[in-house]
Scaffold this motif. Structure first.
Motif, PDB file in Angstrom:
ATOM      1  N   HIS B  74       0.642   7.104   2.111  1.00 54.54           N
ATOM      2  CA  HIS B  74       0.571   5.991   3.082  1.00 54.54           C
ATOM      3  C   HIS B  74       0.118   4.703   2.397  1.00 54.54           C
ATOM      4  O   HIS B  74      -1.026   4.308   2.483  1.00 54.54           O
ATOM      5  CB  HIS B  74      -0.362   6.356   4.232  1.00 54.54           C
ATOM      6  N   LYS B  75       1.075   4.094   1.757  1.00 52.58           N
ATOM      7  CA  LYS B  75       0.786   2.868   1.009  1.00 52.58           C
ATOM      8  C   LYS B  75       0.567   1.671   1.941  1.00 52.58           C
ATOM      9  O   LYS B  75       0.112   0.617   1.510  1.00 52.58           O
ATOM     10  CB  LYS B  75       1.932   2.551   0.028  1.00 52.58           C
ATOM     11  N   GLU B  76       0.933   1.862   3.207  1.00 53.77           N
ATOM     12  CA  GLU B  76       0.822   0.732   4.141  1.00 53.77           C
ATOM     13  C   GLU B  76      -0.632   0.363   4.448  1.00 53.77           C
ATOM     14  O   GLU B  76      -0.911  -0.716   4.940  1.00 53.77           O
ATOM     15  CB  GLU B  76       1.594   1.017   5.439  1.00 53.77           C
ATOM     16  N   TYR B  77      -1.544   1.271   4.136  1.00 56.12           N
ATOM     17  CA  TYR B  77      -2.956   0.990   4.409  1.00 56.12           C
ATOM     18  C   TYR B  77      -3.574   0.151   3.301  1.00 56.12           C
ATOM     19  O   TYR B  77      -3.283   0.355   2.124  1.00 56.12           O
ATOM     20  CB  TYR B  77      -3.752   2.287   4.585  1.00 56.12           C
ATOM     21  N   THR B  78      -4.425  -0.761   3.736  1.00 57.42           N
ATOM     22  CA  THR B  78      -5.075  -1.654   2.762  1.00 57.42           C
ATOM     23  C   THR B  78      -6.157  -0.876   2.005  1.00 57.42           C
ATOM     24  O   THR B  78      -6.514   0.243   2.406  1.00 57.42           O
ATOM     25  CB  THR B  78      -5.738  -2.842   3.474  1.00 57.42           C
ATOM     26  N   ARG B  79      -6.694  -1.499   0.969  1.00 56.75           N
ATOM     27  CA  ARG B  79      -7.734  -0.855   0.167  1.00 56.75           C
ATOM     28  C   ARG B  79      -8.937  -0.526   1.040  1.00 56.75           C
ATOM     29  O   ARG B  79      -9.514   0.556   0.932  1.00 56.75           O
ATOM     30  CB  ARG B  79      -8.127  -1.809  -0.957  1.00 56.75           C
ATOM     31  N   ASP B  80      -9.275  -1.457   1.919  1.00 60.29           N
ATOM     32  CA  ASP B  80     -10.442  -1.253   2.779  1.00 60.29           C
ATOM     33  C   ASP B  80     -10.215  -0.109   3.771  1.00 60.29           C
ATOM     34  O   ASP B  80     -11.117   0.693   4.021  1.00 60.29           O
ATOM     35  CB  ASP B  80     -10.746  -2.561   3.527  1.00 60.29           C
ATOM     36  N   GLN B  81      -9.012  -0.042   4.304  1.00 58.85           N
ATOM     37  CA  GLN B  81      -8.693   1.045   5.251  1.00 58.85           C
ATOM     38  C   GLN B  81      -8.737   2.406   4.545  1.00 58.85           C
ATOM     39  O   GLN B  81      -9.249   3.379   5.100  1.00 58.85           O
ATOM     40  CB  GLN B  81      -7.312   0.823   5.864  1.00 58.85           C
ATOM     41  N   ARG B  82      -8.239   2.426   3.324  1.00 65.84           N
ATOM     42  CA  ARG B  82      -8.245   3.684   2.558  1.00 65.84           C
ATOM     43  C   ARG B  82      -9.680   4.109   2.265  1.00 65.84           C
ATOM     44  O   ARG B  82     -10.006   5.290   2.317  1.00 65.84           O
ATOM     45  CB  ARG B  82      -7.458   3.519   1.259  1.00 65.84           C
ATOM     46  N   LYS B  83     -10.487   3.115   2.000  1.00 69.62           N
ATOM     47  CA  LYS B  83     -11.902   3.386   1.731  1.00 69.62           C
ATOM     48  C   LYS B  83     -12.548   4.035   2.968  1.00 69.62           C
ATOM     49  O   LYS B  83     -13.244   5.046   2.863  1.00 69.62           O
ATOM     50  CB  LYS B  83     -12.604   2.059   1.416  1.00 69.62           C
ATOM     51  N   GLN B  84     -12.270   3.456   4.151  1.00 65.57           N
ATOM     52  CA  GLN B  84     -12.824   4.007   5.387  1.00 65.57           C
ATOM     53  C   GLN B  84     -12.352   5.446   5.622  1.00 65.57           C
ATOM     54  O   GLN B  84     -13.102   6.281   6.095  1.00 65.57           O
ATOM     55  CB  GLN B  84     -12.414   3.142   6.591  1.00 65.57           C
ATOM     56  N   MET B  85     -11.102   5.690   5.269  1.00 63.90           N
ATOM     57  CA  MET B  85     -10.546   7.030   5.469  1.00 63.90           C
ATOM     58  C   MET B  85     -11.178   8.037   4.516  1.00 63.90           C
ATOM     59  O   MET B  85     -11.465   9.166   4.902  1.00 63.90           O
ATOM     60  CB  MET B  85      -9.028   7.003   5.292  1.00 63.90           C
TER      61      MET B  85
END
Lengths: 195, 160
Positions: B74-85
């Motif tokens: 899921h490349k559509e997620y930003t770095r910050d969103q990936r961090k939260q996940m």
């Protein structure tokens, strides 16, 4: 024209009297004397009206005075509640219902998804205990090369790890439900603040 | 704080990871995964236990790997969103880890402090959000180390 006004005044007066008569037995009404006073006033008004039928202006004035008195004195027996406030409350209640129903409609896929998640997990657990685990136990027990201790240790480990995993999935679904509820309540509050 | 769509994705992805790993555990047992098979067939109870631990630690680590795999898709997620996940999953991942403390063969690990480094890394990751990337890499290194340590120990015990 003036005659019409008099008739209208009399009709209003009689209507109010009938309403008051129905209220006399309610606990909110505490003006029995006031009703008697009103009845007397009404009777006088009527008599006066009959006697001075030709003097329409006078009778109209008398009736208006009676109505004015009735309005100020009789309704003083009720706890004063702002009409504006009552309307607002009603509007708010209707708006609340409307927004609630709209949100429920919008969240229908979420509700369905939660239900599907729960059903899927329950079915997976049932399938594990009723189908997969007996299959595994059977396969391991049929292997005569294996030590009894090793067989039992591994089956115990398998069962325990599966159960822990099911528990984590349950808490994940629970997290999903809680977050959805929080979101639902927040949105409802936001909508209600707009009313 | 996760935004609305992120928590949905996090929960769905985590559920997918758990379900897939459960299925893998059953499949590996039924199809005699080579480590499980070795454990079941070894005559020494000590080695049996070590094989079981080896498999379970691998199975446990694979949860983390699989989650990373899903996130990479899921490349559509930003770095910050990936961090939260990552942090969301780390919370549940550490729950699995803590459950291991009281669990059968995993209660007394043949490799002392095997999961301790993982626990500390996860704890640090959750406490210090800024270091999430660094800790995530540290976790991957630990997973590789487990494999090497188990192989070495099994070889040692087998040669005795």
């Amino acid at each position: 024209m003036k005659h019409d006004c008099l008739s209208r005044d009399l009709i209003i007066l009689l209507k109010r009297l009938s309403v008051l008569a129905s209220l006399i037995d309610t606990p909110y009404f505490n003006g029995k004397e006031k009703l008697a006073e009103l009845s007397e006033l009404s009777r006088l008004s009527e008599l006066k009206g009959l006697e001075e039928l030709r003097c329409l202006e006078g009778l109209a004035k008398c009736t208006k005075e009676g109505e004015k008195r009735m309005g100020s004195d009789l309704f003083g027996g009720f706890t004063p509640v702002g009409k504006e406030y009552q309307d607002k409350k009603g509007e708010k209640l209707i708006a609340y219902e409307e927004h609630y129903m709209r949100l429920l409609r919008n969240y229908q896929p979420e509700i369905k998804e939660i239900q599907e998640m729960m059903v899927a997990l329950r079915q997976e657990r049932i399938s594990f205990y009723q189908v997969t685990l007996p299959q595994i136990e059977q396969a391991i027990r049929n292997d005569n090369v294996l030590s009894l201790e090793a067989k039992e240790t591994w089956i115990r480990e398998l069962r325990s790890n599966m159960e822990q995993s099911f528990a984590i999935s349950e808490s994940l679904i629970s997290h999903y439900v809680t977050k959805n509820l929080e979101e639902f309540e927040r949105k409802l509050k936001e909508e209600m603040n707009k009313v | 704080m996760l935004i609305n769509y992120d928590y949905r994705f996090c929960v769905r992805a985590s559920l997918q990871v758990m379900k897939d790993r459960r299925s893998q555990l059953c499949k590996d047992t039924l199809q005699y995964h080579h480590i499980v098979y070795n454990g079941l067939h070894d005559s020494k109870p000590e080695v049996q236990k070590l094989y079981f631990q080896y498999y379970l630690v691998q199975w446990f680590d694979s949860h983390w790997d699989y989650m990373q795999e899903i996130l990479n898709q899921h490349k559509e997620y930003t770095r910050d969103q990936r961090k939260q996940m990552i942090l969301f999953f780390a919370e549940y991942f550490s729950e699995i880890l803590n459950n291991y403390d009281n669990s059968g063969v995993m209660a007394k690990l043949m490799i002392p402090n095997l999961l301790q480094v993982q626990k500390e890394t996860l704890k640090e990751m959750l406490a210090l959000n800024e270091k999430w990337m660094e800790n995530s890499s540290k976790l991957k290194v630990e997973i590789k180390k487990h494999d090497e340590e188990f192989k070495r120990l099994i070889d040692e015990l087998d040669s005795d």
